[in-house]
Motif scaffolding. Sequence first.
Motif, mmCIF file in Angstrom:
data_model
loop_
_atom_site.group_PDB
_atom_site.id
_atom_site.type_symbol
_atom_site.label_atom_id
_atom_site.label_comp_id
_atom_site.label_asym_id
_atom_site.label_seq_id
_atom_site.Cartn_x
_atom_site.Cartn_y
_atom_site.Cartn_z
ATOM 1 N N UNK A 365 0.866 -1.178 0.000
ATOM 2 C CA UNK A 365 0.000 0.000 0.000
ATOM 3 C C UNK A 365 0.901 1.226 0.000
ATOM 4 N N UNK A 366 0.671 2.103 -0.951
ATOM 5 C CA UNK A 366 1.502 3.300 -1.052
ATOM 6 C C UNK A 366 0.641 4.492 -1.441
ATOM 7 N N UNK A 367 1.174 5.686 -1.214
ATOM 8 C CA UNK A 367 0.493 6.917 -1.588
ATOM 9 C C UNK A 367 0.826 7.280 -3.028
ATOM 10 N N UNK A 368 -0.208 7.513 -3.815
ATOM 11 C CA UNK A 368 -0.027 7.870 -5.219
ATOM 12 C C UNK A 368 -0.839 9.135 -5.510
ATOM 13 N N UNK A 369 -0.433 9.908 -6.514
ATOM 14 C CA UNK A 369 -1.187 11.130 -6.845
ATOM 15 C C UNK A 369 -2.595 10.813 -7.319
ATOM 16 N N UNK A 370 -3.526 11.681 -6.928
ATOM 17 C CA UNK A 370 -4.925 11.551 -7.344
ATOM 18 C C UNK A 370 -5.269 12.698 -8.283
ATOM 19 N N UNK A 371 -6.124 12.422 -9.263
ATOM 20 C CA UNK A 371 -6.517 13.429 -10.250
ATOM 21 C C UNK A 371 -8.040 13.503 -10.306
ATOM 22 N N UNK A 372 -8.559 14.717 -10.124
ATOM 23 C CA UNK A 372 -10.008 14.908 -10.028
ATOM 24 C C UNK A 372 -10.528 15.728 -11.206
ATOM 25 N N UNK A 373 -11.771 15.455 -11.592
ATOM 26 C CA UNK A 373 -12.459 16.261 -12.605
ATOM 27 C C UNK A 373 -12.956 17.533 -11.918
ATOM 28 N N UNK A 374 -12.511 18.703 -12.405
ATOM 29 C CA UNK A 374 -12.890 19.974 -11.775
ATOM 30 C C UNK A 374 -13.765 20.838 -12.677
ATOM 31 N N UNK A 382 -18.071 13.546 -22.277
ATOM 32 C CA UNK A 382 -17.895 13.078 -20.910
ATOM 33 C C UNK A 382 -19.125 13.366 -20.050
ATOM 34 N N UNK A 383 -19.698 14.547 -20.211
ATOM 35 C CA UNK A 383 -20.889 14.881 -19.425
ATOM 36 C C UNK A 383 -22.060 13.983 -19.825
ATOM 37 N N UNK A 384 -22.240 13.783 -21.126
ATOM 38 C CA UNK A 384 -23.355 12.947 -21.591
ATOM 39 C C UNK A 384 -23.183 11.493 -21.165
ATOM 40 N N UNK A 385 -21.934 11.059 -20.943
ATOM 41 C CA UNK A 385 -21.688 9.690 -20.480
ATOM 42 C C UNK A 385 -22.005 9.514 -19.001
ATOM 43 N N UNK A 386 -22.151 10.634 -18.259
ATOM 44 C CA UNK A 386 -22.518 10.548 -16.850
ATOM 45 C C UNK A 386 -21.435 10.925 -15.865
ATOM 46 N N UNK A 387 -20.281 11.360 -16.353
ATOM 47 C CA UNK A 387 -19.218 11.797 -15.448
ATOM 48 C C UNK A 387 -19.619 13.095 -14.760
ATOM 49 N N UNK A 388 -19.037 13.337 -13.587
ATOM 50 C CA UNK A 388 -19.400 14.503 -12.792
ATOM 51 C C UNK A 388 -18.159 15.179 -12.228
#
Length: 446
Positions: A365-374, A382-388
């Motif tokens: 288990x290790x810490x890895x970078x996270x990437x968020x949709x902003x 992407x929006x029509x596919x249901x991402x938020x």
Amino acid sequence: MVRFLYILCFSLFSFTGAIAQSQFMLHSKKTNEKIKFKLINNLIVFPVEVNGVELSFLLDTGVSKPIIFNILNVSDSLKIKNTETIFLRGLGEGASIEALKSKNNVLKIGDAIKIDQDLYAIYDKALDFTPKLGVPIHGIIGFDILKDFIVEINYSKQFLKLHKPYTFIYKECKTCEIFNLEFHNNKPYMYGMLHNNGKNTPVKLLIDTGGSDALWLFEDEEKGITPGEYYFDDFLGHGLNGSVYGKRSKVDAFSLKHFNLKHVNVAYPNAESIVFNNMMQDRNGSISGNILRRFNLIIDYGRAKITLKRNSNFKKRFSYNKSGIIVEYSGYRFVKTESKDVEIKGKGFDNSVAPSYVASNNFEISLKPAYAIVELREGSPAEEAGLQKGDIILNINGKSTHNFSLQQITQFFHGETGKTIKLAVDRKGVKRTFSFRLANPFNKKT
């Protein structure tokens, strides 16, 4: 084309007044200093030492004085002192932001040093540009370094070279173009030519190395500077005073004397976002990183000129994000990774070989970078596919995102029209999967 744009210009000082102040200096025996930089989303990121602390800065020709961001964790080491509170305005529709004007700071760039530099320290957590670029960004600097040297910007090999002006000798260059500069509030302007719909339109543009787009234009129906019907609404970037929105389009071509670029991306910011930055009546917009990186530059403020020579990036196509997703670095997350099975061998009590066995189900288990949709463009695939907004992207087309930089992740969304993108995301602790195809935002060929 890269989606993030940072124009943080503000006007406080006159050109002649700044010349009278002390300067960056090189050791007497040196005629120049070479500094390597990273090109992140068309922006120049390089090391600057402030009061003995090494930080990462953007080179931004659109700023008059250095600004320090994201300094809460290093403010004690920086020893910011002799301060007074002021308020700054830049791009965006938000209110003015509070900053501390600090005097008598020591700045060092390579072997170039200045011992009494004014700077502006901003402690607002909302103005943290590190998540937008995925690398540490502590500040921006422009005029103060450019006025004291002849500065080479080699975008192709990613280095700056600071030359003492009185020792620099221009080499004959038949493939170069030289442009006269005009200055307003310590910011450089040059002229270019738009070619669109059979019409040629001269434009006066701020040279903005702190912007990652190609061209920003201010709509002007009288001059024919409009996107017409061929555009889409979009998030354009982050300014000093908040997010900037507007229209995105293209022009048939844009030329700088004999250099001619075809199908160039153009952004038209909403009027509300630029009301404090469009104070010159004859300014038509900005020329930024996605054009500038196609040249190697020699910037000579003393002679008021800039020299352009095309480089290996010149013919690269201009592209748009075809997913509608804007992603930012969002801290770290715990990632469970399996390790290889381990074969364990032993010996019996009589020194005979004991049966071996395989220890499986080992993991780390290790810490890895996270990437968020902003940001999520309305009506995008992407929006029509249901991402938020807020979704944490775990993998793209089966590849874990923690193995990529933010810039590499963004490039997935600039692929060929029709390419399938499969995303696995974490939405409030629940893993979900989505699929969509990249689509031309104009819904026609460009």
